[in-house]
Design an enzyme around this catalytic site. Structure first.
Site, mmCIF file in Angstrom:
data_model
loop_
_atom_site.group_PDB
_atom_site.id
_atom_site.type_symbol
_atom_site.label_atom_id
_atom_site.label_comp_id
_atom_site.label_asym_id
_atom_site.label_seq_id
_atom_site.Cartn_x
_atom_site.Cartn_y
_atom_site.Cartn_z
ATOM 1 N N GLU A 18 102.078 -25.347 -51.227
ATOM 2 C CA GLU A 18 101.440 -24.321 -52.067
ATOM 3 C C GLU A 18 100.246 -23.725 -51.352
ATOM 4 O O GLU A 18 99.466 -24.447 -50.728
ATOM 5 C CB GLU A 18 100.866 -24.922 -53.364
ATOM 6 N N GLU A 69 100.994 -33.170 -57.067
ATOM 7 C CA GLU A 69 99.582 -33.458 -56.776
ATOM 8 C C GLU A 69 99.110 -34.717 -57.514
ATOM 9 O O GLU A 69 98.220 -34.664 -58.383
ATOM 10 C CB GLU A 69 98.704 -32.266 -57.139
HETATM 11 C C1 GLA Z 1 97.813 -26.786 -57.876
HETATM 12 C C2 GLA Z 1 99.026 -27.138 -58.701
HETATM 13 C C3 GLA Z 1 99.760 -25.937 -59.208
HETATM 14 C C4 GLA Z 1 98.798 -24.859 -59.655
HETATM 15 C C5 GLA Z 1 97.881 -24.505 -58.514
HETATM 16 C C6 GLA Z 1 96.912 -23.407 -58.847
HETATM 17 O O1 GLA Z 1 98.071 -26.723 -56.552
HETATM 18 O O2 GLA Z 1 99.921 -27.958 -58.027
HETATM 19 O O3 GLA Z 1 100.567 -26.363 -60.291
HETATM 20 O O4 GLA Z 1 98.058 -25.356 -60.723
HETATM 21 O O5 GLA Z 1 97.120 -25.641 -58.198
HETATM 22 O O6 GLA Z 1 96.087 -23.077 -57.765
#
Ligand code: GLA
Length: 683
Positions: free
Chosen positions: A313, A153
């Site tokens: 995710e 991210e």
């Molecule tokens: C983001 C991050 C993860 C985690 C999630 C929690 O997507 O990439 O490492 O912190 O949020 O929702």
């Protein structure tokens, strides 16, 4: 994506971030055993492992990573291997304090959270590249490694930095853009407020200026562009190190509508597009979070040029980072996962595999909950794994549509600059409302960069494009000129790429296309509304309505008035207009924030005139029943997702891939349930 699904034996990807370093090694055999039970075939490993992989500068410890990757491989689970660059260890930040982020007020932010680095830090870049090279050298040929996960991210916590190294990098970026200072002074309009620059060294990032004033808007805009590019440079450098050593596809996980990064540029650099999406519990109104998920998936499919993509995710249940974090009710996790698939994903991964017992995310849900396997959540995780196993035929199929929303990050940065007519006019409010009207009607819509090829679209919607280049304006106008329909929202086409007003009347870039010329804006105050009366007899709008946020004084040059303001600052003045172009082309203007009923009337009229209809669904069932069709060379796959509390009949014949049973005219999608109906295409 095909390279990944081929590697997974032609199956959809299913799995999660896996952080084995948070657990004793004695847990690992149970982890992989349970992964098999749940149908997991892909896990992301090593994302936040830098501190364990390099405990001291130049001293590396890969033993634990070797062992877990071998164990996963022995159990048939593929690895999405991270290069661990997402967070440098404390020893690194302490040793190189200048590598840490400085905020807009000149305050250096500390390590102790994550992404604690400045994207322009030479020390960070050297260290992350060195680590990446070692990881890629070591694991490039490991048979478990199916893809590479660069960083995590990008920009989530460090989207811009205002330190001296960033200032130098910003000046280099500006020199490349403008070549000479005269061009920069012209673009930034520095004759205003005594801001003329005589030496490159005078130029700074837009740090907080003196009290109650505004930084130069074009400086702010260029800094947003620079900040996206600077992080992209970090991605490019790390991806190049991997690509020089390994053959597997490389990606970094996007965050859909993430304002700081221009994903149209970023997507060009990915071997496959991946995304993270989390449901918001509050703030989007009834049905808003379900709509948000669909809209996010539509953007990601579009960033992937229609090709299948990967949901990197989402959450099995609650997250930990909202003010209040409710659990997902039974069935919602499966509906959410299938919605991503329906809109083009070829895999569903979660954050994370095993719920943490320590750290900031210990209350975040996971595939394996704190309470273990004798839980409804675990059973649902296994049920979803079985569903994905049954959906292998869907792999590679695509979603097709002939309607798109023009969306541009430059316009987003521009429209939300300060010192504008109204703080109520932003990018996502308008985009979200227009997309939601289509979603409620069951019409699937792409997003498209306004300067790119629009040939595949009969309808192009422009809810908000404040900043618009000449090329993009010509590109959009060409859609109407060739017989398509274009709908332009208020406060679009106002400035050029330098944030300079297009003179001669609003909406500058689109005035000729629309056949109108606006002379003055008058945004409405909070809570104010105006009455809007339809003048059209062809049901373009379904009767009278109200407008909020915006009014303006529109003159008609060559257009038909569809609706007028009844009251407000410009009573009797045009607010919705339509210009007919040769053939079937039409160009519409919407000069206020119309209420939902009027916007629905208008957009459904535009769609049906273009022959764009919703997917088959029983009358009156929107938005409870989401029906989306994916198509391959040999079959269609109708995803039917029932968000409501009643069973809904769906008149189709085929086979429900989730049950293996025939689907006939009398079949229903159960309340809260899902079906994926395959129908072979005629040979
Ligand atoms: C983001 C991050 C993860 C985690 C999630 C929690 O997507 O990439 O490492 O912190 O949020 O929702």
């Amino acid at each position: 994506m095909k390279r990944l699904t081929d590697r997974l034996g032609g199956r959809l990807a299913y799995g999660a971030d896996y952080n084995p370093e948070q657990w004793p090694e004695s847990y690992w055999p149970q982890d992989v055993q349970l992964m098999r039970e749940a149908g997991v075939n892909l896990v992301s490993v090593g994302i936040f492992s830098w501190a364990l992989l390099e405990p001291k500068e130049g001293l590396y410890e890969f033993g634990w990573l070797d062992r877990i990757i071998d164990l996963l491989h022995a159990n048939g689970i593929a690895v999405d291997l991270a290069n661990a660059s997402a967070t440098p260890p404390p020893w690194f930040s302490r040793r190189y304090p200048d590598s840490m982020l400085v905020d807009v007020n000149g305050i250096r932010r500390s390590y102790g959270g994550r992404q604690s680095f400045c994207p322009s830090s030479a020390e960070y870049r050297a260290a992350s590249s060195a680590l990446t090279a070692l990881i890629a050298d070591r694991y490039a040929d490991h048979p478990a490694v199916a893809m590479w996960h660069v960083h995590n991210e990008y920009g989530c916590h460090n989207w811009s930095c205002y330190c001296d190294a960033s200032a130098e990098a910003f000046r280099r970026w500006l020199q490349a853009r403008y070549s000479d200072l005269d061009a920069l002074n012209e673009a930034w309009g520095t004759s205003f407020w005594s801001q003329h620059y005589y030496d490159w060294a005078e130029i700074l990032p837009p740090r907080t200026p003196s009290y109650h004033t505004f930084a130069n808007p074009t400086q702010q805009l260029d800094f947003a562009r620079f900040s996206s590019d600077e992080l992209l440079d970090c991605f490019r450098a790390e991806a190049a190190v991997i690509r020089g050593r390994a053959a597997q596809p490389v990606t970094t996980n996007f965050m859909q509508f993430f304002k700081p990064l221009d994903y149209w540029t970023w997507s060009q650099e990915q071997d496959l597009i991946s995304n993270d999406h989390y449901r918001l519990a509050e703030g989007l109104g009834a049905g808003g979070a379900t709509h948000d998920l669909a809209m996010s998936a539509d953007l990601i499919r579009s960033l992937s040029d229609g090709a299948p993509w990967l949901l990197m995710e989402h959450s099995t249940s609650a997250v930990n980072w909202q003010p209040r974090n409710p659990a997902k009710p039974p069935g919602q996790m499966i509906r959410d996962s299938l919605t991503h698939l329906a809109r083009g994903a070829d895999g569903d991964l979660f954050f994370q595999w095993r719920a943490s017992k320590a750290g900031a995310e210990k209350f975040h849900s996971a595939m394996l909950p704190h309470a273990g396997t004798d839980t409804a959540r675990w059973r649902e995780v296994c049920a979803l794994g079985a569903h994905l196993g049954a959906l292998a035929d869907v792999v590679g199929s695509r979603v097709a549509t002939r309607i798109a929303i023009a969306f541009d990050w430059n316009a987003w940065w521009g429209v939300e600059l300060d010192s504008h007519p109204s703080i109520d006019v932003g990018m996502m409010g308008q985009v979200r409302r227009w997309h939601r009207v289509l979603w409620e009607q069951g019409i699937v819509c792409d997003f498209v960069h306004p300067g790119r090829d629009l040939a595949g679209y009969d309808v192009v919607l422009v809810p908000s494009l404040y900043l618009c280049t000449d090329e993009a304006a010509a590109n959009i106008s060409a859609v109407a000129a060739r017989g398509g329909s274009v709908v332009i929202g208020y406060f679009s086409g106002i400035v050029d790429q330098d944030d300079h007003i297009r003179l001669g009347g609003y909406p500058g870039a689109f005035a000729e296309l629309l056949g109108i010329r606006s002379e003055e804006f008058s945004p409405l105050l909070q809570g104010e509304q105006v009455r809007v009366t339809s003048k059209s007899d062809d049901a373009a709008m379904t009767g009278d309505s109200v407008g909020t946020i915006w009014t303006e004084l529109v003159n008609i040059e060559d257009a038909e008035v569809v609706a007028v303001f009844d009251d407000g600052p410009f009573p009797g003045g045009p607010v919705v207009t339509r210009r007919a172009l040769p053939g079937t082309g039409t160009a519409w203007y919407v000069g206020t924030e119309l209420d939902t009923a009027a916007m629905t009337g208008l957009l459904t009229n535009v769609c049906s005139a273009a022959g764009i209809e919703a997917a088959p669904r029983p009358a009156g069932q929107r938005p409870d029943l989401d029906v989306i069709v994916r198509q391959s060379d040999s079959a269609t796959y109708t995803f039917a997702i029932n968000h409501g509390a009643q069973d809904v009949p769906l008149d189709l014949t085929g086979t429900d891939l989730l049950t293996g049973r025939p689907w006939s005219g009398g079949s229903s999608v159960a309340a809260g349930g899902v079906a994926v109906i395959a129908r072979p295409l005629p040979a």
